[in-house]
Design a protein around this motif. Structure first.
Motif: not given
Ligand SMILES: Nc1ncnc2c1ncn2[C@@H]1O[C@H](COP(=O)(O)OP(=O)(O)OP(=O)(O)O)[C@@H](O)[C@H]1O
Length: 584
Positions: A307-322
């Motif tokens: 589960s932590m791996a799945r969450l890390n994947e989201i946390f590492q997703t960078k916003p495309e607009i910034y």
């Protein structure tokens, strides 16, 4: 387990709570170890007939005191360790939500709400289990196993210990295997439940369509199928759970059998006392839990890591607009509203066909641009680019002579009042819906915005007025009322740029005229972009562009476009005819 490295700051911050919790846990375990010895001594004293009333009272008092302290220490370690896990859950959920908020629209186009909800519930729960019960079990298992076996060998008998423990590794294996199967079946039951709730939710939010298409019976059958599936999956789970307990009991029963037979012989041969025999039995009872826990703990940690791996994947997703370093000019805090679009072409991410081609537009500050065109011609896409829901790849959009990427994103969006096509309203009061984009607002400001959007009279007629709860997605309002609440929500921001995307389509022409008259007043100093299908909505605009398959095919004022006798003229004639027929 490297997935948990992402939590190192949390573990460091809460280290003392963990350490203190584990100290209490060790205290409980130590007290637990005294109990069997006490029972043993008590049995021997009974058997030898040396037990006086005073000694009996002493035994009772000791057992009571130990039980009391165990009660207190158990409460304390649970508060500390399980409490930590709840703090972690809180932090993770908050971090996840705030991170998801920063991600771009495109991310949500490709991830289903249901999946995101699953991350926010199941995955975070699994990590919590690893950080709470998981950690406790590791320590508890090591401490209890080590100390209990030590006590058995040291104070009773090495031989008896080895023989009695022989069946117990099987218990660890069985628990591990069962744990996996139980988890798998539990997940299946959960999935089935998600499917069931999704069905119910969809059915209720689409109840008007269901009823008007007389699909109640078909929907009921679908629901029954989903409900049956849920119960089947649960029965599957219950079957394996029901098997688990008897197997564990059976294995510990074998150990008991060994103690009874071999331990009995040792007592008969006077190698150990009857008290030792009783104490040994109690020690064995203490061992069952940590040995079972070995299997559980492995499962809990594995699940937590996945589960932590799945969450890390989201946390590492960078916003495309910034706010891009190098482009952003932080001192650009104000927007006047002069918009210039140059050679703009655009294709949606991962799509090859262009939705907009070589668009060139200039809207001077305070002027109104209207966009008209067939559905799918790219009107919404154009304004989405202006509010940076997507970023321009080819060409440029400038505001007040600056590339829109130079404005801090927050400044850009705060200064644009965007009324999107879908008019999404939150299930709260009308007042809160209107004030949604502001940190604070007064009742007068809300009323003024409602008045400018020509919805004030309607709201005054509602029994609860501005406190009226609009229901989920605003269901209790008419289409036209929803549109006007959305317009009020944009106007209260006092935006320098106002964008109305087909926002007057659901109001009658009289109300439309009134809103436009009012808006003209409100927007005198502001720049506006109005997208519409009805010519009556846009004919007063300073410039009108006609989009067709992403290209500007005609442009000019209403009169100029009529003279062109092209698409705009045809549309106008068609709408005139429709109006005449409607009026007859
Ligand atoms: N998120 C997206 N990903 C891929 N393609 C998209 C996306 N959104 C819209 N499109 C496509 O882009 C094209 C233009 O859509 P857009 O919504 O801009 O049209 P529109 O002129 O506003 O239509 P309407 O008048 O129906 O609102 C359409 O072909 C549409 O299918």
């Amino acid at each position: 387990m490297k997935q948990f490295l992402a939590l190192k700051d949390f573990f460091y911050e809460y280290r003392w709570r963990y350490i203190i919790g584990i100290i209490w846990l060790i205290a409980v375990d130590s007290l637990q170890l005294i109990m069997p010895k006490l029972l043993g001594a008590f049995t021997d004293a009974l058997r030898n007939g040396t037990l006086s009333t005073r000694q009996l009272l002493l035994y009772i008092a000791s057992i009571l005191v130990i039980a009391l302290f165990m009660f207190i220490f158990r409460f304390l370690w649970r508060m500390y360790v399980m409490g930590n896990a709840r703090f972690l859950e809180y932090k993770l959920r908050n971090d996840l939500f705030s991170h998801l908020q920063t991600l771009s629209t495109n991310y949500f186009n490709h991830h289903k709400t249901g999946d995101l909800m699953a991350h926010a519930t199941n995955d975070i729960n699994a990590v919590r289990m690893a950080a709470g019960p998981g950690i406790v079990m590791i320590f508890d298992t090591i401490i209890l196993l080590g100390t209990t076996i030590f006590m058995m060998i040291q104070t009773i008998s090495l031989k008896l210990t080895i023989i009695a423990l022989l069946p117990l590794p099987f218990m660890a294996v069985v628990t591990g295997r069962f744990g996996k199967i139980i988890h798998h079946r539990f997940r299946k039951a959960q999935e089935s439940f998600s499917h069931l709730t999704e069905k119910v939710q969809e059915n209720f939010s689409g109840i008007r369509v269901v009823k008007s298409f007389v699909q109640e019976q078909a929907e009921l059958e679908n629901f029954t199928k989903a409900n049956q599936d849920y119960v089947d999956k649960n029965m599957h789970l219950v079957r394996i759970q029901a098997l688990f307990d008897p197997i564990v009991q059976f294995i510990s029963g074998i150990s008991l059998l060994i103690i009874l037979s071999y331990g009995g012989i040792l007592v008969i041969n006077h190698e150990i006392t009857l008290g030792d025999f009783v104490a040994f039995n109690s020690y064995l009872g203490l061992l069952i839990w940590p040995i079972m826990a070995i299997g559980w703990v492995i499962n809990i940690l594995q699940r937590g890591a996945a589960s932590m791996a799945r969450l890390n994947e989201i946390f590492q997703t960078k916003p495309e607009i910034y706010d891009q370093e190098g482009l952003i000019q932080p001192d650009l805090q104000e927007i006047k509203g002069d918009i210039r679009i140059q050679h703009l072409s655009f294709a949606y991410p991962n799509q090859s066909n262009k939705v907009l081609s070589d668009i060139n537009i200039h809207i001077p500050q305070g002027k109104t641009l209207a966009i008209i065109g067939k559905t799918g011609s790219g009107k919404t896409t154009l304004v989405n680019l202006l509010v940076r829901l997507y970023d321009v790849e080819e060409g440029m959009i400038q505001i007040d002579g600056h590339d829109i990427k130079s404005f801090p994103l927050e400044v850009l969006r705060q200064n644009i009042g965007y009324v999107p096509q879908d008019n999404f309203l939150f299930s709260t009061s009308i007042k809160e819906n209107i004030g949604f984009g502001l940190d604070s607002y007064t009742d007068q400001e809300v009323e003024k915005a409602a008045e400018d959007a020509q919805i004030l009279d309607n709201i005054q007629d509602f029994p609860m007025k501005f406190e009226t709860i609009v229901g989920e997605r605003g269901v209790s309002l008419s289409g036209g009322q929803k549109q006007r609440v959305s317009i009020a929500r944009a106007l209260i921001k006092n935006p320098k740029i106002l964008i109305l995307d087909d926002s007057l389509s659901a109001v009658d022409t009289k109300t439309e005229e009134a809103i436009l008259k009012r808006l003209k007043e409100v927007m005198k100093e502001r720049t506006s972009i109005i997208i519409a299908h009805r010519i009556s909505t846009i004919k007063e605009a300073d410039e009108i562009i006609v989009l067709d398959e992403g290209k500007i095919v005609e442009r000019g004022t209403h009169e100029q476009l009529l003279q062109l006798k092209g698409q705009y003229y045809d549309l106008y004639q068609k709408q005139l005819l429709e109006e005449m027929i409607a009026n007859e």
